[in-house]
Scaffold this active site. Sequence first.
Site, mmCIF file in Angstrom:
data_model
loop_
_atom_site.group_PDB
_atom_site.id
_atom_site.type_symbol
_atom_site.label_atom_id
_atom_site.label_comp_id
_atom_site.label_asym_id
_atom_site.label_seq_id
_atom_site.Cartn_x
_atom_site.Cartn_y
_atom_site.Cartn_z
ATOM 1 N N TYR A 191 0.774 -1.329 0.101
ATOM 2 C CA TYR A 191 -0.007 0.106 0.090
ATOM 3 C C TYR A 191 0.909 1.166 0.050
ATOM 4 O O TYR A 191 1.974 1.165 0.390
ATOM 5 C CB TYR A 191 -0.871 -0.098 1.336
ATOM 6 N N CYS A 192 0.419 2.497 -0.570
ATOM 7 C CA CYS A 192 0.905 3.652 -0.375
ATOM 8 C C CYS A 192 -0.240 4.774 -0.272
ATOM 9 O O CYS A 192 -1.243 4.268 0.047
ATOM 10 C CB CYS A 192 1.586 3.673 -1.780
ATOM 11 N N THR A 193 0.177 6.062 -0.613
ATOM 12 C CA THR A 193 -0.947 7.089 -0.691
ATOM 13 C C THR A 193 -2.216 7.015 -1.272
ATOM 14 O O THR A 193 -3.199 6.894 -1.036
ATOM 15 C CB THR A 193 -0.043 8.470 -0.605
ATOM 16 N N CYS A 198 2.611 1.349 -4.861
ATOM 17 C CA CYS A 198 2.247 0.146 -4.557
ATOM 18 C C CYS A 198 1.814 -0.677 -5.815
ATOM 19 O O CYS A 198 1.842 -1.901 -5.907
ATOM 20 C CB CYS A 198 1.076 -0.077 -3.326
ATOM 21 N N ILE A 225 -3.992 4.448 0.719
ATOM 22 C CA ILE A 225 -4.720 4.852 1.681
ATOM 23 C C ILE A 225 -5.975 5.776 1.708
ATOM 24 O O ILE A 225 -6.943 5.783 2.318
ATOM 25 C CB ILE A 225 -3.735 5.470 2.519
#
Length: 263
Positions: A191-193, A198, A225
């Site tokens: 996951y990432c922003t 990701c 996210i």
Amino acid sequence: MNAEVSPDPLPILNISCYLFVAIDAPEVLRDTLHERALALGLKGTVLIAEEGINLFLAGEPAAVRAWVDALRGDGRFEALAPKESWSDAVPFRKLLVKVKPEIIRMNHPTIRPDRAPRAPSLPAATLRRWLDQGHDDEGRPVVTLDTRNAFEVDVGAFDGAIDWRISKFSEFPQAVQAHRDELAGKTVVSYCTGGIRCEKAALYLAEDADRHGLDARVYQLDGGILKYFEEVGEAHYHGTCFVFDERRAVDPQLAPSPESVVE
């Protein structure tokens, strides 16, 4: 008693969005998009490369949506799905539209999402359910793998997430080489922003797992996210989410985080 009325959104619409898609003349597209954004009074950053587009823009809601609609009019960008949030003021000082070698730099030329099938993506609701139950639907342990920079992770992250303390995304492949055994036998959700890091990370992880015969199943969190906040809220997440503009961070309601706002 009258029903509660939801307050109107704040006056400025912020969008973040990316799409991996082949772009054969990024310089021409840059000039077109810069001209449109300037005419509509938008500020932010648009990155264009042969592998796709990555953007963060803010302005009057009608202007932002008009710019997105015009871009979607180009068949290559029909699938754009911006994530929206609101603020009192435009959190960018200027407009930048740039051509770059990559829209997110990994320095690993075999990882080209515009040329390969997309890594399996996991909806936010499914990740929450898996974290609620402590395993995926086949009983395998689930781990979340943060692909962001260490300073972003320190602002907020999923509970118990794997954090390799990288200082820039181009360090991610080396981190995988050093830590791959941590992932064996697990279902890994990168996951990432907003999804862009990701997405590349999941492709790299899957390629590496296949090469080394590692028993790991790899997913990317669809929309990152920000999409998780939008669809699920703060379940299994602590803190806020760092964003690369003057808001500095947004909370699980996608509002600027008061303690992180730059004056």
